[in-house]
Motif scaffolding. Structure first.
Motif, PDB file in Angstrom:
ATOM      1  N   ASP A 111      -8.978  -6.136  -5.811  1.00 42.23           N
ATOM      2  CA  ASP A 111      -7.821  -6.057  -6.719  1.00 42.23           C
ATOM      3  C   ASP A 111      -7.038  -4.798  -6.365  1.00 42.23           C
ATOM      4  OD1 ASP A 111      -9.356  -3.947  -7.719  1.00 42.23           O
ATOM      5  OD2 ASP A 111     -10.264  -5.231  -9.233  1.00 42.23           O
ATOM      6  N   SER A 112      -5.961  -4.530  -7.098  1.00 42.69           N
ATOM      7  CA  SER A 112      -5.154  -3.368  -6.692  1.00 42.69           C
ATOM      8  C   SER A 112      -5.848  -2.034  -7.006  1.00 42.69           C
ATOM      9  CB  SER A 112      -3.726  -3.420  -7.238  1.00 42.69           C
ATOM     10  OG  SER A 112      -3.721  -3.896  -8.523  1.00 42.69           O
ATOM     11  N   HIS A 114      -8.943  -1.425  -6.372  1.00 46.41           N
ATOM     12  CA  HIS A 114      -9.732  -1.226  -5.150  1.00 46.41           C
ATOM     13  C   HIS A 114      -8.832  -0.657  -4.054  1.00 46.41           C
ATOM     14  CE1 HIS A 114     -12.319  -3.396  -1.829  1.00 46.41           C
ATOM     15  NE2 HIS A 114     -12.241  -2.108  -1.638  1.00 46.41           N
ATOM     16  N   LEU A 115      -7.668  -1.278  -3.874  1.00 47.26           N
ATOM     17  CA  LEU A 115      -6.721  -0.796  -2.860  1.00 47.26           C
ATOM     18  C   LEU A 115      -6.332   0.665  -3.132  1.00 47.26           C
ATOM     19  CD1 LEU A 115      -4.311  -1.667  -0.652  1.00 47.26           C
ATOM     20  CD2 LEU A 115      -2.974  -1.331  -2.716  1.00 47.26           C
ATOM     21  N   HIS A 116      -6.056   0.987  -4.395  1.00 48.28           N
ATOM     22  CA  HIS A 116      -5.630   2.356  -4.720  1.00 48.28           C
ATOM     23  C   HIS A 116      -6.738   3.364  -4.427  1.00 48.28           C
ATOM     24  CE1 HIS A 116      -2.457   0.596  -7.646  1.00 48.28           C
ATOM     25  NE2 HIS A 116      -2.026   0.660  -6.421  1.00 48.28           N
ATOM     26  N   ARG A 117      -7.989   2.993  -4.729  1.00 48.65           N
ATOM     27  CA  ARG A 117      -9.097   3.916  -4.423  1.00 48.65           C
ATOM     28  C   ARG A 117      -9.126   4.218  -2.920  1.00 48.65           C
ATOM     29  NH1 ARG A 117     -11.970   0.944  -8.224  1.00 48.65           N
ATOM     30  NH2 ARG A 117     -12.977  -0.384  -6.678  1.00 48.65           N
ATOM     31  N   VAL A 118      -8.879   3.176  -2.124  1.00 48.83           N
ATOM     32  CA  VAL A 118      -8.922   3.354  -0.668  1.00 48.83           C
ATOM     33  C   VAL A 118      -7.763   4.251  -0.211  1.00 48.83           C
ATOM     34  CG1 VAL A 118      -8.710   2.145   1.546  1.00 48.83           C
ATOM     35  CG2 VAL A 118     -10.141   1.187  -0.272  1.00 48.83           C
ATOM     36  N   LEU A 119      -6.566   3.948  -0.696  1.00 48.41           N
ATOM     37  CA  LEU A 119      -5.393   4.696  -0.214  1.00 48.41           C
ATOM     38  C   LEU A 119      -5.388   6.136  -0.727  1.00 48.41           C
ATOM     39  CD1 LEU A 119      -2.511   2.057  -0.432  1.00 48.41           C
ATOM     40  CD2 LEU A 119      -3.941   2.656   1.526  1.00 48.41           C
ATOM     41  N   GLN A 120      -5.952   6.339  -1.904  1.00 48.29           N
ATOM     42  CA  GLN A 120      -5.932   7.700  -2.454  1.00 48.29           C
ATOM     43  C   GLN A 120      -7.074   8.570  -1.921  1.00 48.29           C
ATOM     44  OE1 GLN A 120      -5.703   6.699  -6.583  1.00 48.29           O
ATOM     45  NE2 GLN A 120      -3.596   5.973  -6.316  1.00 48.29           N
ATOM     46  N   VAL A 137       6.204  11.807   8.699  1.00 47.19           N
ATOM     47  CA  VAL A 137       5.432  12.375   7.582  1.00 47.19           C
ATOM     48  C   VAL A 137       5.244  11.264   6.561  1.00 47.19           C
ATOM     49  CG1 VAL A 137       5.377  14.169   5.796  1.00 47.19           C
ATOM     50  CG2 VAL A 137       6.636  14.580   7.934  1.00 47.19           C
ATOM     51  N   GLY A 138       3.989  10.943   6.258  1.00 49.24           N
ATOM     52  CA  GLY A 138       3.694   9.909   5.252  1.00 49.24           C
ATOM     53  C   GLY A 138       3.824  10.531   3.872  1.00 49.24           C
ATOM     54  N   LEU A 139       4.819  10.099   3.100  1.00 48.64           N
ATOM     55  CA  LEU A 139       5.091  10.748   1.816  1.00 48.64           C
ATOM     56  C   LEU A 139       4.367  10.103   0.645  1.00 48.64           C
ATOM     57  CD1 LEU A 139       8.961  11.252   2.143  1.00 48.64           C
ATOM     58  CD2 LEU A 139       7.187  12.994   2.393  1.00 48.64           C
ATOM     59  N   ALA A 140       4.255   8.775   0.670  1.00 44.31           N
ATOM     60  CA  ALA A 140       3.654   8.093  -0.492  1.00 44.31           C
ATOM     61  C   ALA A 140       3.290   6.663  -0.126  1.00 44.31           C
ATOM     62  CB  ALA A 140       4.646   8.070  -1.653  1.00 44.31           C
ATOM     63  N   PHE A 141       2.347   6.128  -0.875  1.00 39.75           N
ATOM     64  CA  PHE A 141       2.016   4.704  -0.743  1.00 39.75           C
ATOM     65  C   PHE A 141       2.669   3.971  -1.901  1.00 39.75           C
ATOM     66  CE2 PHE A 141      -1.797   6.708   1.283  1.00 39.75           C
ATOM     67  CZ  PHE A 141      -1.603   6.192   2.554  1.00 39.75           C
ATOM     68  N   TRP A 142       3.459   2.968  -1.583  1.00 47.31           N
ATOM     69  CA  TRP A 142       4.104   2.160  -2.627  1.00 47.31           C
ATOM     70  C   TRP A 142       3.502   0.765  -2.645  1.00 47.31           C
ATOM     71  CZ3 TRP A 142      10.148   3.216  -2.280  1.00 47.31           C
ATOM     72  CH2 TRP A 142      10.395   4.515  -2.752  1.00 47.31           C
ATOM     73  N   ASP A 143       3.346   0.253  -3.852  1.00 51.34           N
ATOM     74  CA  ASP A 143       2.777  -1.086  -4.035  1.00 51.34           C
ATOM     75  C   ASP A 143       3.833  -2.165  -3.933  1.00 51.34           C
ATOM     76  OD1 ASP A 143       0.179  -0.417  -4.587  1.00 51.34           O
ATOM     77  OD2 ASP A 143       0.468  -0.296  -6.755  1.00 51.34           O
ATOM     78  N   ASN A 228      -3.735 -15.004  -3.146  1.00 51.24           N
ATOM     79  CA  ASN A 228      -4.103 -13.580  -3.185  1.00 51.24           C
ATOM     80  C   ASN A 228      -5.001 -13.205  -2.005  1.00 51.24           C
ATOM     81  OD1 ASN A 228      -2.773 -12.941  -5.664  1.00 51.24           O
ATOM     82  ND2 ASN A 228      -4.386 -14.033  -6.752  1.00 51.24           N
ATOM     83  N   HIS A 229      -4.680 -13.701  -0.839  1.00 54.74           N
ATOM     84  CA  HIS A 229      -5.591 -13.535   0.299  1.00 54.74           C
ATOM     85  C   HIS A 229      -5.427 -12.199   1.015  1.00 54.74           C
ATOM     86  CE1 HIS A 229      -1.820 -15.009   1.907  1.00 54.74           C
ATOM     87  NE2 HIS A 229      -2.164 -14.444   3.037  1.00 54.74           N
ATOM     88  N   GLY A 230      -4.314 -11.539   0.803  1.00 57.24           N
ATOM     89  CA  GLY A 230      -4.104 -10.261   1.492  1.00 57.24           C
ATOM     90  C   GLY A 230      -3.121  -9.423   0.708  1.00 57.24           C
ATOM     91  N   TYR A 231      -2.998  -8.164   1.113  1.00 56.58           N
ATOM     92  CA  TYR A 231      -2.158  -7.259   0.338  1.00 56.58           C
ATOM     93  C   TYR A 231      -0.938  -6.828   1.135  1.00 56.58           C
ATOM     94  CZ  TYR A 231      -0.976  -4.044  -3.303  1.00 56.58           C
ATOM     95  OH  TYR A 231      -0.326  -3.436  -4.351  1.00 56.58           O
TER      96      TYR A 231
END
Ligand code: LMR
Length: 328
Positions: A111-112, A114-120, A137-143, A228-231
């Motif tokens: 779920d998202s 899980h994704l946020h834990r990985v990206l953060q 420069v990677g500034l932020a991850f956007w959903d 919902n197979h991929g993000y």
């Protein structure tokens, strides 16, 4: 003497006016989706915050809908500072930083959260470092959100995708994912998807609901499967030429605005995608299918077979860390 006095007054007036005449710093922000999407809204919020807080010293020009560049073409001007910011999906970094294809791996995230834990965490930091090595420069991850499959027939089991031409973003993982179900993947820029579907250049595609609705793909796809197979998400990037030219104060202002715009956009993403699902249904043009657990399992079993192919390209350590973050 009167002449000197007059000149002094002119000089003082000009000096006082100088800051007002100084050109504002301009951030050209190029993206490819509609304004009414999570990315479109986050970009507008970023513009608002930066312009308000800098009193107009920094101007943000947002170019949505591929009106400045499409995703493939934006990388070169971004590197040379002709464009200062973009928020390409992870798939679009494939050539620069192949490890970012991690996010494309099918059925990787529960779920998202899980994704946020990985990206953060550490994995997200490694992804930012990977683009850092390329002058960005990677500034932020956007959903955005989870992708759904669509075609002009119901896609309920992997065999339904066999032989279909699927539009994909430029990612080797996505190519392998569709080959794994016997489909024929074709890379196309986002700006060309509608006409390619309309003209039968491709038969099918995968999108989060906000992109599916706002680009009117429901007009040219009769069936949508909630798989919902991929993000699909984004890394907001700037280039080091621009970033290093800013004063510490300006960098702080931009970073803070980006942080708040990220919270704003990411807070909207799930709700927006849900409301677009209703709008797709209301259009009456596309039939929406929900998969049974068995049907979803059948897609998963086929698609996850591609993981070992990417152990070297992405890094098995990153893949394992991302999987492990799912059980917390
Ligand atoms: C796509 O090409 O499908 C996406 O990257 C579009 C986007 O930026 O959401």
């Amino acid at each position: 003497m009167r002449m000197y006095g007059f000149l002094a007054v002119v000089m003082i007036t000009l000096l006082a006016a100088a800051p007002a005449l100084a050109k504002p710093i301009v951030i050209k922000f190029s993206h490819v989706v509609a304004v009414d999407t999570p990315k479109g809204q986050a970009a507008e919020q970023f513009k608002k915050l930066v312009e308000e807080r800098s009193n107009g010293d920094i101007k943000v020009e947002v170019y949505p809908n591929s009106s400045l560049f499409n995703d493939k073409d934006v990388m070169a001007p971004l590197m040379t500072n002709a464009v200062q910011m973009a928020a390409p999906s992870f798939s679009k970094f494939t050539k620069f930083a192949p490890s970012l294809q991690l996010v494309d791996l099918p059925f990787l995230f529960d779920d998202s959260d899980h994704l946020h834990r990985v990206l953060q965490g550490e994995v997200g930091q490694k992804m930012r470092n990977a683009v850092g090595k390329k002058g960005l420069v990677g500034l932020a991850f956007w959903d955005n959100g989870f992708k759904q499959l669509s075609a002009n027939k119901p896609l309920l089991l992997p065999k339904d995708a066999e032989g279909l031409k699927f539009r994909i973003m430029s990612s080797k993982v996505l190519e392998a994912q569709f080959k794994a179900v016997g489909a024929n993947p074709q890379v196309l820029p986002f700006s060309e998807v509608y006409s390619a579907l309309q003209q039968g250049v491709v038969d099918a595609c995968e999108n989060p609901l906000s992109n599916f609705y706002t680009k009117k793909f429901y007009e040219v796809q009769s069936d949508l499967t909630i798989s919902n197979h991929g993000y699909l998400g984004y890394l907001v990037v700037t280039n080091k030429i621009f970033w290093n030219k800013l004063s510490d104060q300006q960098r702080e202002l931009v970073s803070q605005a980006m942080k708040e715009a990220t919270e704003y956009g990411n807070g909207l993403a799930q709700k927006m995608n849900q409301s677009y699902l209703q709008k797709v249904k209301d259009s009456g043009k596309t039939t929406v299918h929900n998969l049974t657990p068995e049907q979803r399992k059948a897609w998963k079993e086929k698609m996850v077979t591609i993981y070992p192919e990417f152990y070297d390209v992405i890094g098995k350590d990153l893949i394992d860390a991302a999987i492990a973050a799912g059980n917390q």
